[in-house]
Design a protein around this motif. Structure first.
Motif, mmCIF file in Angstrom:
data_model
loop_
_atom_site.group_PDB
_atom_site.id
_atom_site.type_symbol
_atom_site.label_atom_id
_atom_site.label_comp_id
_atom_site.label_asym_id
_atom_site.label_seq_id
_atom_site.Cartn_x
_atom_site.Cartn_y
_atom_site.Cartn_z
ATOM 1 N N ARG A 50 52.840 54.964 20.942
ATOM 2 C CA ARG A 50 51.520 55.041 21.566
ATOM 3 C C ARG A 50 51.696 54.894 23.072
ATOM 4 N NH1 ARG A 50 50.832 55.936 16.893
ATOM 5 N NH2 ARG A 50 49.409 54.940 15.399
ATOM 6 N N ASP A 51 50.841 55.575 23.823
ATOM 7 C CA ASP A 51 50.712 55.329 25.259
ATOM 8 C C ASP A 51 49.313 54.763 25.469
ATOM 9 O OD1 ASP A 51 53.222 56.383 25.775
ATOM 10 O OD2 ASP A 51 52.465 58.381 26.296
ATOM 11 N N VAL A 52 49.249 53.501 25.887
ATOM 12 C CA VAL A 52 47.966 52.800 25.997
ATOM 13 C C VAL A 52 47.731 52.383 27.445
ATOM 14 C CG1 VAL A 52 46.553 50.898 25.140
ATOM 15 C CG2 VAL A 52 48.312 51.910 23.659
ATOM 16 N N VAL A 53 46.615 52.808 27.998
ATOM 17 C CA VAL A 53 46.245 52.476 29.367
ATOM 18 C C VAL A 53 45.022 51.569 29.345
ATOM 19 C CG1 VAL A 53 45.489 53.378 31.602
ATOM 20 C CG2 VAL A 53 47.161 54.663 30.233
ATOM 21 N N PHE A 54 45.102 50.429 29.995
ATOM 22 C CA PHE A 54 43.979 49.506 30.138
ATOM 23 C C PHE A 54 43.361 49.717 31.513
ATOM 24 C CE2 PHE A 54 46.717 47.472 27.018
ATOM 25 C CZ PHE A 54 45.810 47.086 26.044
ATOM 26 N N LEU A 55 42.083 50.045 31.523
ATOM 27 C CA LEU A 55 41.343 50.259 32.769
ATOM 28 C C LEU A 55 40.354 49.107 32.923
ATOM 29 C CD1 LEU A 55 40.680 52.058 35.202
ATOM 30 C CD2 LEU A 55 39.085 53.324 33.736
ATOM 31 N N LEU A 56 40.605 48.242 33.903
ATOM 32 C CA LEU A 56 39.876 46.981 34.040
ATOM 33 C C LEU A 56 38.934 47.008 35.236
ATOM 34 C CD1 LEU A 56 42.867 44.511 33.525
ATOM 35 C CD2 LEU A 56 41.496 45.692 31.790
ATOM 36 N N ASP A 57 37.708 46.599 34.994
ATOM 37 C CA ASP A 57 36.704 46.462 36.042
ATOM 38 C C ASP A 57 37.088 45.300 36.951
ATOM 39 O OD1 ASP A 57 34.459 46.010 37.588
ATOM 40 O OD2 ASP A 57 33.073 45.761 35.897
ATOM 41 N N GLY A 58 37.446 45.615 38.190
ATOM 42 C CA GLY A 58 37.824 44.582 39.145
ATOM 43 C C GLY A 58 36.797 44.368 40.237
ATOM 44 N N SER A 59 35.562 44.798 39.996
ATOM 45 C CA SER A 59 34.511 44.654 40.998
ATOM 46 C C SER A 59 34.064 43.203 41.122
ATOM 47 C CB SER A 59 33.314 45.533 40.634
ATOM 48 O OG SER A 59 32.701 45.070 39.441
ATOM 49 N N ASP A 60 33.301 42.897 42.174
ATOM 50 C CA ASP A 60 32.817 41.542 42.388
ATOM 51 C C ASP A 60 32.013 41.035 41.201
ATOM 52 O OD1 ASP A 60 34.009 41.573 44.881
ATOM 53 O OD2 ASP A 60 32.144 42.049 45.957
ATOM 54 N N GLY A 61 31.287 41.931 40.541
ATOM 55 C CA GLY A 61 30.443 41.538 39.424
ATOM 56 C C GLY A 61 31.210 41.102 38.193
ATOM 57 N N SER A 62 32.493 41.420 38.130
ATOM 58 C CA SER A 62 33.308 41.055 36.958
ATOM 59 C C SER A 62 34.215 39.859 37.224
ATOM 60 C CB SER A 62 34.169 42.244 36.520
ATOM 61 O OG SER A 62 35.248 42.431 37.428
ATOM 62 N N ARG A 63 34.088 39.244 38.382
ATOM 63 C CA ARG A 63 35.027 38.178 38.763
ATOM 64 C C ARG A 63 35.094 37.066 37.710
ATOM 65 N NH1 ARG A 63 37.370 37.122 43.443
ATOM 66 N NH2 ARG A 63 36.003 38.619 44.511
ATOM 67 N N ASN A 64 33.943 36.620 37.227
ATOM 68 C CA ASN A 64 33.940 35.523 36.254
ATOM 69 C C ASN A 64 34.546 35.925 34.914
ATOM 70 O OD1 ASN A 64 32.711 33.824 38.105
ATOM 71 N ND2 ASN A 64 30.634 34.246 37.360
ATOM 72 N N GLY A 65 34.497 37.214 34.606
ATOM 73 C CA GLY A 65 35.035 37.683 33.337
ATOM 74 C C GLY A 65 36.481 38.116 33.395
ATOM 75 N N PHE A 66 37.065 38.161 34.584
ATOM 76 C CA PHE A 66 38.411 38.722 34.696
ATOM 77 C C PHE A 66 39.471 37.907 33.959
ATOM 78 C CE2 PHE A 66 42.219 40.456 36.666
ATOM 79 C CZ PHE A 66 41.915 41.804 36.650
ATOM 80 N N PRO A 67 39.389 36.587 33.912
ATOM 81 C CA PRO A 67 40.370 35.856 33.103
ATOM 82 C C PRO A 67 40.354 36.284 31.635
ATOM 83 C CG PRO A 67 39.283 34.356 34.613
ATOM 84 C CD PRO A 67 38.548 35.663 34.712
ATOM 85 N N ALA A 68 39.171 36.602 31.102
ATOM 86 C CA ALA A 68 39.092 37.092 29.717
ATOM 87 C C ALA A 68 39.704 38.482 29.602
ATOM 88 C CB ALA A 68 37.638 37.106 29.243
#
Length: 223
Positions: free
Chosen positions: A12-30
């Motif tokens: 498999r080739d799996v790419v994770f695309l993560l929201d790194g905007s200011d609005g996602s800061r609190n959720g980024f550890p998850a």
């Protein structure tokens, strides 16, 4: 052009695309913990499952691509060091186009032309600042299987456009619920990737709630 996949391969080739905007800061550890756990469970390696991580806000940045790391240990070490970039905008459409052109490519380690399934996992914490329609469709047309996990203020209609099917769409009210679906998603990616081109554009897709997913996971555990 859609590329047929090898239905007997465990690659498999799996790419994770993560929201790194200011609005996602609190959720980024998850977000980071979700990706780390996925790497732990998948058969990561040069000749097995290859992983890439891209973070986006105003624009998209490759943290590592499909050819960067050759071992599970190296991948997990890199994920643990991942930090939130920040950015005022959440340009999901631009990011989807970026991964299609620059990450799902042979030069970045993609094995699409060898028939290896191409999977995208999008984690977003809100509505896109730009239009996602054409970029999402372009990914489907080249045979990328797109999972999307929306949280907090994510727009349901946008999520439906990104996801390859309703089976690949999740929408949670809080970031903390993200980790509840990780075990089944890892199992699904390893064993149940569909072998036909994504279809059903324009059809109504139903929201896949956390309660339905947990129920299904418990049934799988009893098998």
């Amino acid at each position: 052009m859609y590329q047929p996949v090898d239905t007997f391969s465990s690659k498999r080739d799996v790419v994770f695309l993560l929201d790194g905007s200011d609005g996602s800061r609190n959720g980024f550890p998850a977000f980071r913990e979700f990706v780390r756990r996925m790497a732990e469970e998948l058969d990561v390696g040069k000749d097995g499952v290859r992983l890439a991580v891209v973070q986006y806000s105003d624009d998209a940045t490759v943290y590592f691509n499909l050819a960067t790391h050759k071992t599970k240990k190296a991948v997990i070490y890199a994920i643990r060091a991942l930090r939130h970039n920040g950015g005022r905008s959440r340009n999901t459409g631009t990011a989807l186009e970026f991964v299609r052109k620059h990450v799902f490519s042979a030069s970045s380690g993609s094995r699409r032309l060898e028939g290896v399934p191409q999977l995208l996992v999008v984690l977003t914490g809100g509505s896109s600042s730009d239009d996602i329609s054409s970029a999402a469709l372009d990914l489907k047309q080249v045979g990328v299987f797109s999972f999307v996990i929306g949280m907090k203020s994510a727009d349901q209609e946008e999520l439906e456009k990104i996801a390859s099917s309703s089976r690949f769409l999740f929408n949670f009210p809080v970031f903390s619920e993200l980790l509840s679906i990780q075990p089944e998603m890892a199992a699904f990616i390893q064993t149940e990737v569909q072998t036909q081109p994504p279809s059903g554009m324009g059809k109504k897709r139903h929201r896949f709630t956390a309660s339905l997913l947990v129920s299904r996971y418990h049934r799988l555990c009893r098998l």
